[in-house]
Design a protein around this motif. Structure first.
Motif, mmCIF file in Angstrom:
data_model
loop_
_atom_site.group_PDB
_atom_site.id
_atom_site.type_symbol
_atom_site.label_atom_id
_atom_site.label_comp_id
_atom_site.label_asym_id
_atom_site.label_seq_id
_atom_site.Cartn_x
_atom_site.Cartn_y
_atom_site.Cartn_z
ATOM 1 N N ARG A 56 -25.748 23.871 16.751
ATOM 2 C CA ARG A 56 -25.204 22.938 17.738
ATOM 3 C C ARG A 56 -26.130 21.729 17.870
ATOM 4 N NH1 ARG A 56 -21.340 23.068 21.615
ATOM 5 N NH2 ARG A 56 -21.683 21.849 23.510
ATOM 6 N N GLY A 57 -25.640 20.581 17.487
ATOM 7 C CA GLY A 57 -26.397 19.342 17.658
ATOM 8 C C GLY A 57 -27.439 19.091 16.594
ATOM 9 N N THR A 58 -27.466 19.873 15.531
ATOM 10 C CA THR A 58 -28.502 19.666 14.515
ATOM 11 C C THR A 58 -27.990 20.050 13.132
ATOM 12 O OG1 THR A 58 -30.790 20.175 13.911
ATOM 13 C CG2 THR A 58 -29.501 21.959 14.851
ATOM 14 N N LEU A 59 -28.437 19.295 12.117
ATOM 15 C CA LEU A 59 -28.051 19.572 10.742
ATOM 16 C C LEU A 59 -29.164 19.087 9.826
ATOM 17 C CD1 LEU A 59 -25.846 20.509 8.729
ATOM 18 C CD2 LEU A 59 -24.983 18.161 8.747
ATOM 19 N N GLY A 60 -29.689 20.010 9.003
ATOM 20 C CA GLY A 60 -30.772 19.675 8.097
ATOM 21 C C GLY A 60 -30.299 18.958 6.852
ATOM 22 N N ALA A 61 -31.187 18.144 6.282
ATOM 23 C CA ALA A 61 -30.827 17.348 5.115
ATOM 24 C C ALA A 61 -30.616 18.185 3.870
ATOM 25 C CB ALA A 61 -31.914 16.299 4.857
ATOM 26 N N ALA A 109 -18.658 9.913 9.793
ATOM 27 C CA ALA A 109 -18.676 11.021 10.753
ATOM 28 C C ALA A 109 -19.985 11.056 11.528
ATOM 29 C CB ALA A 109 -18.463 12.343 10.022
ATOM 30 N N VAL A 110 -21.084 10.826 10.833
ATOM 31 C CA VAL A 110 -22.393 10.840 11.495
ATOM 32 C C VAL A 110 -22.527 9.651 12.446
ATOM 33 C CG1 VAL A 110 -24.867 10.714 11.073
ATOM 34 C CG2 VAL A 110 -23.449 12.129 9.609
ATOM 35 N N LEU A 111 -21.948 8.505 12.067
ATOM 36 C CA LEU A 111 -21.991 7.325 12.931
ATOM 37 C C LEU A 111 -21.282 7.572 14.257
ATOM 38 C CD1 LEU A 111 -21.336 4.361 10.463
ATOM 39 C CD2 LEU A 111 -23.382 4.698 11.862
ATOM 40 N N VAL A 112 -20.078 8.166 14.214
ATOM 41 C CA VAL A 112 -19.354 8.352 15.471
ATOM 42 C C VAL A 112 -20.007 9.415 16.342
ATOM 43 C CG1 VAL A 112 -17.182 7.540 14.488
ATOM 44 C CG2 VAL A 112 -17.655 9.999 14.535
ATOM 45 N N LEU A 113 -20.802 10.296 15.744
ATOM 46 C CA LEU A 113 -21.563 11.261 16.546
ATOM 47 C C LEU A 113 -22.810 10.631 17.154
ATOM 48 C CD1 LEU A 113 -21.360 14.490 14.345
ATOM 49 C CD2 LEU A 113 -20.096 13.967 16.447
ATOM 50 N N GLU A 114 -23.103 9.382 16.742
ATOM 51 C CA GLU A 114 -24.288 8.651 17.219
ATOM 52 C C GLU A 114 -25.557 9.451 16.934
ATOM 53 O OE1 GLU A 114 -23.339 7.724 21.307
ATOM 54 O OE2 GLU A 114 -21.988 6.108 20.670
ATOM 55 N N ALA A 115 -25.610 9.989 15.733
ATOM 56 C CA ALA A 115 -26.732 10.833 15.343
ATOM 57 C C ALA A 115 -27.999 10.011 15.148
ATOM 58 C CB ALA A 115 -26.396 11.584 14.055
ATOM 59 N N ARG A 146 -25.802 14.380 20.275
ATOM 60 C CA ARG A 146 -25.241 15.014 21.473
ATOM 61 C C ARG A 146 -23.801 15.391 21.180
ATOM 62 N NH1 ARG A 146 -24.373 12.215 25.919
ATOM 63 N NH2 ARG A 146 -24.393 10.188 24.879
ATOM 64 N N GLU A 147 -23.420 16.583 21.619
ATOM 65 C CA GLU A 147 -22.079 17.069 21.319
ATOM 66 C C GLU A 147 -21.018 16.174 21.965
ATOM 67 O OE1 GLU A 147 -21.050 19.923 19.392
ATOM 68 O OE2 GLU A 147 -23.087 19.488 18.712
ATOM 69 N N PRO A 148 -20.003 15.767 21.197
ATOM 70 C CA PRO A 148 -18.922 14.962 21.772
ATOM 71 C C PRO A 148 -17.940 15.833 22.556
ATOM 72 C CG PRO A 148 -18.441 15.437 19.486
ATOM 73 C CD PRO A 148 -19.807 16.026 19.769
ATOM 74 N N VAL A 149 -17.095 15.179 23.340
ATOM 75 C CA VAL A 149 -16.030 15.886 24.039
ATOM 76 C C VAL A 149 -15.013 16.413 23.033
ATOM 77 C CG1 VAL A 149 -14.164 15.656 25.731
ATOM 78 C CG2 VAL A 149 -16.343 14.438 26.076
ATOM 79 N N SER A 150 -14.650 15.583 22.070
ATOM 80 C CA SER A 150 -13.746 15.974 20.987
ATOM 81 C C SER A 150 -13.947 15.004 19.831
ATOM 82 C CB SER A 150 -12.283 15.974 21.441
ATOM 83 O OG SER A 150 -11.897 14.675 21.862
ATOM 84 N N SER A 151 -13.468 15.405 18.661
ATOM 85 C CA SER A 151 -13.631 14.542 17.483
ATOM 86 C C SER A 151 -12.568 14.885 16.453
ATOM 87 C CB SER A 151 -15.028 14.687 16.876
ATOM 88 O OG SER A 151 -15.229 15.995 16.348
ATOM 89 N N ALA A 152 -12.358 13.979 15.492
ATOM 90 C CA ALA A 152 -11.358 14.205 14.449
ATOM 91 C C ALA A 152 -11.718 13.382 13.218
ATOM 92 C CB ALA A 152 -9.957 13.834 14.945
ATOM 93 N N TYR A 153 -11.166 13.812 12.083
ATOM 94 C CA TYR A 153 -11.414 13.141 10.802
ATOM 95 C C TYR A 153 -10.153 13.186 9.968
ATOM 96 C CZ TYR A 153 -13.135 12.529 6.007
ATOM 97 O OH TYR A 153 -13.325 12.100 4.716
ATOM 98 N N ARG A 154 -9.923 12.098 9.230
ATOM 99 C CA ARG A 154 -8.786 12.079 8.302
ATOM 100 C C ARG A 154 -9.167 11.297 7.056
ATOM 101 N NH1 ARG A 154 -2.853 9.241 9.167
ATOM 102 N NH2 ARG A 154 -1.909 9.999 7.232
ATOM 103 N N LYS A 155 -8.792 11.843 5.911
ATOM 104 C CA LYS A 155 -8.976 11.177 4.618
ATOM 105 C C LYS A 155 -7.604 10.927 4.034
ATOM 106 C CE LYS A 155 -11.406 11.853 0.208
ATOM 107 N NZ LYS A 155 -12.300 12.784 -0.530
#
Length: 240
Positions: A56-61, A109-115, A146-155
């Motif tokens: 939750r809230g973290t992802l390693g390279a 995706a990382v941008l909208v999470l404001e990572a 920080r965890e968002p309220v909700s999120s979505a992605y489309r390709k």
């Protein structure tokens, strides 16, 4: 080529000082090395705990893309699942995609999470923003958000071998006090555009505000996808 596998950040710093070339899954480097020659010394972060964190809230390279699951927000999970083939996702890493790839499929995706990024340099670990990561290509250690309220992605569909497909990433954030905030990032070809707007129970006003951000340069056809994804995120927030 000698491959070093440091097990701590301090050991990774020592490898860098010795001139080790960082690699991830080497999916982007292998052809280049076969053409230009292999480095004498390489380094992988796959044994460094900070680089393989996933939660939750973290992802390693050094996390490979196929391991990214529902422990991260939907926007990031779905973006990772859309990269290449299953074989690519089993080898390609988060760091390789964000730093080494020209497409940078995870970037919107990382941008909208404001990572925020943790990067490793000669002086140790420091925090960086994503603009530095993409421009200067430092050694990425991991991401936090920080965890968002909700999120979505489309390709969107695209012709094989043609222009890269348009992708839309959206996340809704809760800022207290004040209204919620909607963040949108779109990859159009090789360019990523993003913008944000406050959201206070009026989707039309929010979309109008988004059209005045850097997203205004999107082709009109892309806005159908943006509108659809924004609607999905707002409905999910209301249902939650």
């Amino acid at each position: 080529m000698l491959l070093r596998l440091p097990t701590s950040v301090s050991e990774a710093r020592e490898c860098l000082a010795e001139g080790a070339v960082p690699i991830g899954g080497a999916t982007l480097l292998w052809a280049e090395w076969q053409r230009d020659g292999f480095p004498a010394l390489a380094m992988s972060l796959r044994e460094v705990p900070e680089a393989v964190a996933l939660g939750r809230g973290t992802l390693g390279a050094a996390v490979v893309l196929h391991r990214i699951d529902d422990r991260v927000p939907d926007v990031l999970r779905l973006a990772a699942a859309s990269v290449g083939t299953g074989a690519v996702r089993r080898a390609a890493t988060v760091g390789g995609n964000l730093v080494g790839s020209t497409l940078r499929c995870l970037l919107p995706a990382v941008l909208v999470l404001e990572a925020r990024a943790s990067v490793l340099g000669p002086d140790g670990v420091r925090e960086s923003d994503l603009s530095e990561v993409t421009a200067k290509r430092p050694l990425l250690l991991g991401l936090r958000w920080r965890e968002p309220v909700s999120s979505a992605y489309r390709k969107l569909p695209a012709d094989p071998g043609g222009r890269p497909p348009l992708t839309v990433s959206v996340a809704l954030h809760a800022d207290a006090p004040g209204p919620q905030r909607l963040r949108v990032a779109v990859r159009d070809g090789y360019e990523v555009l993003d913008g944000s707007a406050p959201y206070d129970d009026d989707p039309d006003t929010t979309l109008h505000t988004l059209r005045a951000t850097a997203l205004r340069d999107l082709p009109e056809g892309a806005w159908d996808a943006v509108d659809a994804q924004v609607g999905e995120v707002l409905r999910a927030a209301d249902d939650g």
